[in-house]
Design a protein around this motif. Structure first.
Motif, PDB file in Angstrom:
ATOM      1  N   GLY A 375       0.752  -1.326   0.193  1.00  0.00           N
ATOM      2  CA  GLY A 375       0.016   0.078  -0.183  1.00  0.00           C
ATOM      3  C   GLY A 375       0.750   1.149   0.006  1.00  0.00           C
ATOM      4  N   GLU A 376       2.134   1.108   0.126  1.00  0.00           N
ATOM      5  CA  GLU A 376       3.124   2.368   0.071  1.00  0.00           C
ATOM      6  C   GLU A 376       3.197   3.024  -1.205  1.00  0.00           C
ATOM      7  OE1 GLU A 376       6.888   1.983   1.572  1.00  0.00           O
ATOM      8  OE2 GLU A 376       6.200   0.779   3.375  1.00  0.00           O
ATOM      9  N   LYS A 377       3.054   4.335  -1.509  1.00  0.00           N
ATOM     10  CA  LYS A 377       3.198   4.962  -2.685  1.00  0.00           C
ATOM     11  C   LYS A 377       4.731   4.809  -3.028  1.00  0.00           C
ATOM     12  CE  LYS A 377      -0.726   8.046  -3.377  1.00  0.00           C
ATOM     13  NZ  LYS A 377      -1.189   7.286  -4.673  1.00  0.00           N
ATOM     14  N   ASP A 378       4.970   4.505  -4.279  1.00  0.00           N
ATOM     15  CA  ASP A 378       6.644   4.718  -4.723  1.00  0.00           C
ATOM     16  C   ASP A 378       6.710   5.350  -6.224  1.00  0.00           C
ATOM     17  OD1 ASP A 378       9.114   3.133  -6.258  1.00  0.00           O
ATOM     18  OD2 ASP A 378       9.306   2.683  -4.131  1.00  0.00           O
ATOM     19  N   TRP A 379       7.406   6.483  -6.166  1.00  0.00           N
ATOM     20  CA  TRP A 379       7.637   6.976  -7.471  1.00  0.00           C
ATOM     21  C   TRP A 379       8.160   6.368  -8.578  1.00  0.00           C
ATOM     22  CZ3 TRP A 379      12.426   8.250  -9.355  1.00  0.00           C
ATOM     23  CH2 TRP A 379      13.733   7.947  -8.352  1.00  0.00           C
ATOM     24  N   ALA A 380       9.152   5.343  -8.227  1.00  0.00           N
ATOM     25  CA  ALA A 380      10.068   4.591  -8.984  1.00  0.00           C
ATOM     26  C   ALA A 380       9.035   3.646  -9.760  1.00  0.00           C
ATOM     27  CB  ALA A 380      11.074   3.887  -8.391  1.00  0.00           C
ATOM     28  N   ILE A 381       7.837   2.962  -9.005  1.00  0.00           N
ATOM     29  CA  ILE A 381       7.159   1.844  -9.720  1.00  0.00           C
ATOM     30  C   ILE A 381       6.253   2.744 -10.437  1.00  0.00           C
ATOM     31  CG2 ILE A 381       5.390   0.217  -9.045  1.00  0.00           C
ATOM     32  CD1 ILE A 381       7.971  -0.521  -8.416  1.00  0.00           C
ATOM     33  N   GLU A 382       5.912   3.911 -10.118  1.00  0.00           N
ATOM     34  CA  GLU A 382       4.937   4.540 -10.959  1.00  0.00           C
ATOM     35  C   GLU A 382       5.617   5.006 -12.506  1.00  0.00           C
ATOM     36  OE1 GLU A 382       3.755   8.168  -8.899  1.00  0.00           O
ATOM     37  OE2 GLU A 382       2.390   6.911  -7.255  1.00  0.00           O
ATOM     38  N   LEU A 383       6.937   5.305 -12.350  1.00  0.00           N
ATOM     39  CA  LEU A 383       7.791   5.633 -13.745  1.00  0.00           C
ATOM     40  C   LEU A 383       7.739   4.669 -14.119  1.00  0.00           C
ATOM     41  CD1 LEU A 383      10.345   8.283 -12.317  1.00  0.00           C
ATOM     42  CD2 LEU A 383       8.094   8.705 -13.588  1.00  0.00           C
ATOM     43  N   LEU A 384       7.936   3.392 -13.758  1.00  0.00           N
ATOM     44  CA  LEU A 384       8.205   2.069 -14.604  1.00  0.00           C
ATOM     45  C   LEU A 384       7.021   1.352 -15.181  1.00  0.00           C
ATOM     46  CD1 LEU A 384      11.287   0.645 -12.302  1.00  0.00           C
ATOM     47  CD2 LEU A 384      11.321   1.679 -14.282  1.00  0.00           C
ATOM     48  N   SER A 385       5.886   2.002 -14.864  1.00  0.00           N
ATOM     49  CA  SER A 385       4.631   1.391 -14.871  1.00  0.00           C
ATOM     50  C   SER A 385       4.347   0.948 -16.531  1.00  0.00           C
ATOM     51  CB  SER A 385       3.431   2.480 -14.793  1.00  0.00           C
ATOM     52  OG  SER A 385       2.401   1.805 -15.330  1.00  0.00           O
ATOM     53  N   PRO A 386       3.884  -0.444 -16.587  1.00  0.00           N
ATOM     54  CA  PRO A 386       3.698  -1.049 -18.012  1.00  0.00           C
ATOM     55  C   PRO A 386       2.660  -0.217 -18.659  1.00  0.00           C
ATOM     56  CG  PRO A 386       2.463  -2.248 -16.378  1.00  0.00           C
ATOM     57  CD  PRO A 386       3.416  -1.406 -15.719  1.00  0.00           C
ATOM     58  N   ASP A 387       1.865   0.670 -17.982  1.00  0.00           N
ATOM     59  CA  ASP A 387       0.777   1.573 -18.861  1.00  0.00           C
ATOM     60  C   ASP A 387       1.260   2.609 -19.481  1.00  0.00           C
ATOM     61  OD1 ASP A 387      -1.126  -0.020 -17.817  1.00  0.00           O
ATOM     62  OD2 ASP A 387      -1.771   0.943 -16.079  1.00  0.00           O
ATOM     63  N   ARG A 388       2.705   3.017 -19.237  1.00  0.00           N
ATOM     64  CA  ARG A 388       3.338   3.948 -20.125  1.00  0.00           C
ATOM     65  C   ARG A 388       3.297   3.643 -21.386  1.00  0.00           C
ATOM     66  NH1 ARG A 388       7.595   1.189 -17.805  1.00  0.00           N
ATOM     67  NH2 ARG A 388       9.728   1.143 -19.167  1.00  0.00           N
ATOM     68  N   PHE A 389       3.616   2.407 -21.814  1.00  0.00           N
ATOM     69  CA  PHE A 389       3.464   1.797 -23.172  1.00  0.00           C
ATOM     70  C   PHE A 389       2.181   2.103 -23.787  1.00  0.00           C
ATOM     71  CE2 PHE A 389       7.515  -0.305 -21.502  1.00  0.00           C
ATOM     72  CZ  PHE A 389       8.397   0.755 -22.228  1.00  0.00           C
ATOM     73  N   ILE A 390       1.157   1.511 -23.273  1.00  0.00           N
ATOM     74  CA  ILE A 390      -0.203   1.404 -23.532  1.00  0.00           C
ATOM     75  C   ILE A 390      -0.663   2.930 -24.084  1.00  0.00           C
ATOM     76  CG2 ILE A 390      -2.677   1.192 -22.934  1.00  0.00           C
ATOM     77  CD1 ILE A 390      -1.556  -1.059 -21.074  1.00  0.00           C
TER      78      ILE A 390
END
Length: 421
Positions: A375-390
């Motif tokens: 449940g922790e927010k993480d800026w790195a995980i957000e930047l690595l999200s697969p949705d960036r390619f979608i």
């Protein structure tokens, strides 16, 4: 049927490390691996940890965290990962501009130092100096990928995790949500599934109708038994052709070719290099191909000759050593960054792939993912999200649609003007 908090698909170093980190957080975790004896990218990896290679705030942060974890991993896992630091030697071919090659690395977190041919020869006596314009050097981390993988698995089991050997053939779907995994042996229920299958991740995600910018190359190497010859450094070319191969073969314009059988997107490339492991064995390579078929066959004898010829120009003493040819599938993404996180369009489904460049960041990203899972927010995980390619794929498709419509409009306008004339 037992249900798990997390099912991790793929038992290579990425899947094993992520399973361990999730189990540390108290989740009930099942790790599914197809092969009892690993024959994947982990098994045939060079094991290099390019912690010096960060070029952005994100990659510098992850590389820094990753190498600190690797330095302490043996103690944490109570097993030897064979971690060490040694000199990386990036060779510059005769005829190439050594200063220009060095400038390509100026923006890295720790820029490699430019060496003269003589200095490079002093650092690595096995080099053929007649074929060099110089070299770059920097301290580099190294592990045994198989020992590290085994250590993670043992640590995972001690935490109460479960490992089963079964090939994943699909996912359980409840509407749009993924609620389990299907294997040839049976089905497993879960709250979350994460695909950590390296180069096989693309095909597994396709089973759920997902395409997220994960691709794969076929890497070919030669492996020797332990030898008396001593290679002091880790040798690779300064101008790696593999990165260009990956960039060109993952362009949106050629994406459709990956889903067509029997396609070779680009001609194969060779990056001559070698590393000697603590037991004295050598891995020599690397020839890389972009073939759309995961099970494509290649001419191993031709490949072996090419690898031997390539290494013979750099480290001639290695060219004639008895060795066994191997190949494996290696994951990469369309922007060189790992693809990590939830797939927004399919709740319950996640991906953790493309971490081979660099391998150094695997422990750090795994720990961050596990923290995010609590449940922790993480800026790195957000930047690595697969949705960036979608999102990017949709943008480019819309751009293509607009250009096509504009072309049709202009063609129609030209036709009208011709009729009016």
């Amino acid at each position: 049927m037992k249900s798990y908090d997390w099912i991790v698909v793929g038992g290579g170093i990425t899947g094993a490390s992520l399973s361990y980190e999730l189990a540390k957080k108290g989740f009930a975790v099942l790790l599914l691996e197809r092969d009892a004896t690993l024959q994947n990218a982990t098994r045939f990896s060079y094991g290099g940890l390019a912690y010096w290679s960060g070029t952005t705030d994100l990659t510098r942060q992850l590389c820094g965290e990753g190498i600190e974890r690797h330095r302490n991993l043996s103690a944490q896992l109570d097993a030897d990962t064979e971690f060490r630091e040694l000199d990386l030697l990036l060779t510059i071919d005769a005829g190439d501009d050594a200063e220009k090659a060095a400038a390509n690395y100026a923006h890295f977190a720790i820029p490699p130092q430019l060496l003269s041919v003589a200095e490079a020869g002093d650092l690595e006596p096995l080099l053929d100096k007649s074929n060099l314009a110089g070299a770059l050097t920097v301290r580099h981390g190294h592990i045994s990928p198989t020992s590290t993988n085994k250590a993670y698995c043992q640590g995972f089991l001690r935490l109460g995790g479960t490992i089963e050997f079964a090939e994943v053939i699909g996912f359980i779907e409840e509407g749009n949500r993924i609620s389990g995994v299907k294997t040839a042996q049976g089905i497993y229920s879960c709250e979350n599934a994460v695909v950590c299958a390296g180069g096989w991740s693309r095909s597994l995600l396709k089973l759920a109708g997902i395409s997220v910018g994960v691709y794969f190359s076929r890497a070919e190497i030669l492996e020797t038994a332990p030898v008396d010859l001593k290679l002091r450094t880790f040798v690779m070319p300064a101008l790696l052709k593999r990165f260009e191969l990956e960039a060109e073969s993952s362009r949106i314009e050629v994406d459709f070719l990956w889903d067509e059988p029997g396609k070779e997107l680009l001609s194969p490339i060779l990056d001559p290099g070698a590393i000697q492991f603590n037991d004295g064995s050598l891995r020599i390579g690397q020839l890389s191909r972009t073939l759309s078929d995961l099970n494509a066959k290649v001419d191993r004898e031709t490949s072996e000759r090419a690898i031997r010829a390539g290494i013979g120009k750099v480290l001639p003493a290695l060219a004639g050593l008895p060795a066994t040819w191997h190949d494996c599938i290696v994951a990469f993404s369309a922007d060189k960054l790992p693809v990590v996180g939830p797939i927004g369009s399919r709740p319950g489904l996640h991906v953790f792939s493309g971490l081979s460049n660099p391998l150094a960041i695997v422990p750090a990203v795994g720990e961050r993912f596990a923290n995010w899972a609590t449940g922790e927010k993480d800026w790195a995980i957000e930047l690595l999200s697969p949705d960036r390619f979608i999102a990017e794929g949709r943008r480019k498709k819309e751009e293509g649609r607009r250009k096509k419509e504009e072309g049709r409009r202009k063609k129609e306008e030209g036709r009208r003007k011709k009729e009016e004339g």
